[in-house]
Structure formats: structure tokens, C-alpha cells
Scaffold this motif. Sequence first.
Motif, PDB file in Angstrom:
ATOM      1  N   LEU A   1       0.961  -1.376   0.099  1.00 23.39           N
ATOM      2  CA  LEU A   1       0.195   0.259   0.302  1.00 23.39           C
ATOM      3  C   LEU A   1       0.978   1.241  -0.007  1.00 23.39           C
ATOM      4  N   GLN A   2       1.095   0.950   1.241  1.00 23.02           N
ATOM      5  CA  GLN A   2       3.256   2.385   0.694  1.00 23.02           C
ATOM      6  C   GLN A   2       3.421   2.600  -0.785  1.00 23.02           C
ATOM      7  N   GLU A   3       4.171   1.064  -1.268  1.00 20.94           N
ATOM      8  CA  GLU A   3       4.480   1.424  -2.454  1.00 20.94           C
ATOM      9  C   GLU A   3       3.666   1.958  -3.130  1.00 20.94           C
ATOM     10  N   MET A   4       2.546   1.854  -3.669  1.00 18.61           N
ATOM     11  CA  MET A   4       0.970   2.591  -4.414  1.00 18.61           C
ATOM     12  C   MET A   4       1.093   4.439  -4.340  1.00 18.61           C
ATOM     13  N   PHE A   5       0.828   4.368  -2.542  1.00 12.89           N
ATOM     14  CA  PHE A   5       0.972   5.475  -2.328  1.00 12.89           C
ATOM     15  C   PHE A   5       2.041   6.521  -2.974  1.00 12.89           C
ATOM     16  N   ALA A   6       3.338   5.910  -2.162  1.00 13.61           N
ATOM     17  CA  ALA A   6       4.624   6.750  -2.993  1.00 13.61           C
ATOM     18  C   ALA A   6       4.349   7.262  -4.046  1.00 13.61           C
ATOM     19  N   SER A   7       4.128   5.957  -5.239  1.00 13.42           N
ATOM     20  CA  SER A   7       4.648   6.431  -6.473  1.00 13.42           C
ATOM     21  C   SER A   7       2.695   7.682  -7.585  1.00 13.42           C
ATOM     22  N   MET A   8       1.641   7.189  -6.550  1.00 13.46           N
ATOM     23  CA  MET A   8       0.942   8.501  -7.026  1.00 13.46           C
ATOM     24  C   MET A   8       1.972   9.519  -6.553  1.00 13.46           C
ATOM     25  N   CYS A   9       2.313   9.869  -5.299  1.00 13.17           N
ATOM     26  CA  CYS A   9       3.009  11.159  -4.360  1.00 13.17           C
ATOM     27  C   CYS A   9       3.930  11.210  -5.331  1.00 13.17           C
ATOM     28  N   ASP A  10       4.744  10.917  -6.281  1.00 13.24           N
ATOM     29  CA  ASP A  10       5.715  11.001  -6.792  1.00 13.24           C
ATOM     30  C   ASP A  10       4.922  11.676  -8.118  1.00 13.24           C
ATOM     31  N   GLU A  11       4.032  11.777  -8.828  1.00 15.18           N
ATOM     32  CA  GLU A  11       3.658  11.882  -9.722  1.00 15.18           C
ATOM     33  C   GLU A  11       2.944  13.918 -10.032  1.00 15.18           C
ATOM     34  N   HIS A  12       2.726  13.493  -8.754  1.00 18.17           N
ATOM     35  CA  HIS A  12       2.088  14.871  -7.904  1.00 18.17           C
ATOM     36  C   HIS A  12       3.101  15.920  -6.839  1.00 18.17           C
ATOM     37  N   GLY A  13       4.527  15.435  -6.921  1.00 19.14           N
ATOM     38  CA  GLY A  13       5.336  16.092  -6.201  1.00 19.14           C
ATOM     39  C   GLY A  13       4.648  15.951  -4.827  1.00 19.14           C
TER      40      GLY A  13
END
Length: 338
Positions: free
Chosen positions: A274-286
Motif C-alpha cells: 500500500l505504501q509503495e502504491m501511494f509513494a508512486s502516486m505522490c511522486d507524480e504529484h510532487g
Amino acid sequence: MKKLVLGIESTAHTIGVALVSQTGKTVSQEKTRVLSNELAKYPSSKAGFIPRKLADHHAEHYATLLKQALEKAGVDAREIDAIAFSQGPGIGHSLRVGYMAAKSAAQLLDKPLVPVNHTIAHVEAGKWATGAIDPLTVYVSGGNTQILALEKSGGAYRYRVYGETLDVGIGNFLDNAGRLLELDPPDAVGVMLAAKQYHEKELVDLPYTVKGVDLAFSGLLSAIKRSTADHNALAYAAQENAYAMLVEAAERCLCHTNKKQVMLVGGVAQNPRLQEMFASMCDEHGTTLKAVPTAYAGDNGAMIAVTGVKMLASGTEWKSTEPNQGLRIDGQEFKWND
Ligand code: MG
């Protein structure tokens, strides 16, 4: 001035007792110290929770936990300045045990009884533990799945629920899937372990239900019940679908609220996938991702005490100290805005 607050948690599977000391008026890692955080968890079983047995479990462990909490903190009960307890939301039977424990301590010591909203406690303890400032909070636990943010309305602050589950909590869904697939342990942890065993990583076709910013998990569970696919493959797909749904809804809320941080709290927040998936989404949004540390992810007494401290320090008022099974996060106004 130093204040000592006792925190009691009993909304669901956990009975928790903690002591927190506070100096000054702001809640922070330096000023708000957890002196002890003791808990006992009702074991997961194939039968799930039986409310009366949960209450028995909590009543049986409370006194021992209180004793341990006082000993570890190195304080005497008479030094306690206030008693904070989980007012709700939760399971009626278990809420009553915590309420009775807190009320009797408050009367015996002649100190204030502070009713804490359990959901707000997850958010506030998350902010305290991670240092997050005004995040979009994704609260994922057994009984709850909510996407939350603080907003100002008419001079007061309150949490707004931007998105939430329309049926069961995500943790509850994963626990049920674990039980249905007879995994070891028969719960969300079993699903996580089984998903790891599935190296093919081919997604079994399961429902994916996102309605705007809201989610539904019961269709997923029915589909798992009907499916004849391999259990590890089903565990993998259950986890992937449920988490992707959550990330999608949270991403929509993030774009709408323009928050600069996303914070994961609740028992399910610990899941590495879950953390991994959220990290990649957050990355895309800075956007920065903060995940609550394991010690404060699941239900515990410290989160209740930390929030009680914050309520007292900010002069937040409350109307009732009665336990409330259906207490919502968006019905309460606060003085703080950090
Ligand atoms: Mg909880």
C-alpha cells in the motif's frame, strides 16, 4: 507546566492504556512524550469478533495494563491530571468497557474526563508521530476507510470526509478475504503473506468499485467467494484491486484539496505494498508521503492521550462524555488548525 494524561482505547479489538506527558501548549515530538503505551489485542479467529467476548477480553486485561503503564512511566496514579478515552466510533460493548474504566478513574482521582474521537486520534497521533503538517489523511483500518482533510468553516476548524467506503472498511474486507480463503493467519496479514507467495503476478479478474471519491469492497468479497482461482492468486488480486481503488480515490481528493502532504494512518497503513502504491502516486504529484510508524498504526492508548492533550491545550470543548458507537469525524469543531 507539565501535565500527565492517561489515555484509554477500547473501540474494537484492542484495549490500550497509555501515559503521555505534556509541557507547554503545542503538541510536538519534543513537548509531548509517550511514557508508556500498553495494549492487549483480541486474537483474530475464523469466527471474527463476538462483541460480548471482546468486552470480556478488555475487562480482563485492563487492570494489568494500567498497572504496567504506570510502572513503565514511573508515575503514581495520583499524578494524573486528566483521563482521555475513546468515545467512538466503535463496537458498543467494547466502548463501554473503556468508558467505565475512564469514568471510574476520573471520579476516583477527581480529574477531568476527556472524550476523544477515535478517528481524529488516528489523524492527530499520525501528525504528532510523522511531523506531517495539514496533510490529506488516508485512514485505513479494520472498520474504517476514509480520506480526510482539515478545513475552516465559519471560524472553526473541522475535519471533512472527502471520500470513504460505502460498505465495509478495507481492513475488514481483507480480514474477511483471509478467512474465506482460509489463509494463515486468517486475516489481512494472511492475505499479505499469500499475495507475496504469488510470483506470477497475473491479476485474477475481480470487481473494481470506485464511485467518484467513494469505494465499495463487498462486491470484491462476493467475487472471491465464487472464484475457483488459486488462493494465493486471489489474495494478490484482492490486495492489488483494493489498494488501487484507494489510491485512485485519494488521488482525486488530492487534486481537489491541493494538499502538499499525504499521510497514511490506521492498522492497514503499515502494509508495504500500500505504501509503495501511494509513494508512486505522490511522486507524480510532487507530494510528500508520510506513513504512521508501526507503534502507532494500530489502535493504541497513546493516540487517545495525545489527542486528549491537544484538546485540553487548545481549549476545545465537548458536549457529552457518553460513548457513541456512530460518532463521526465531521461533526466536531476544534480550535486547532495545524
Ligand atoms: Mg482505529
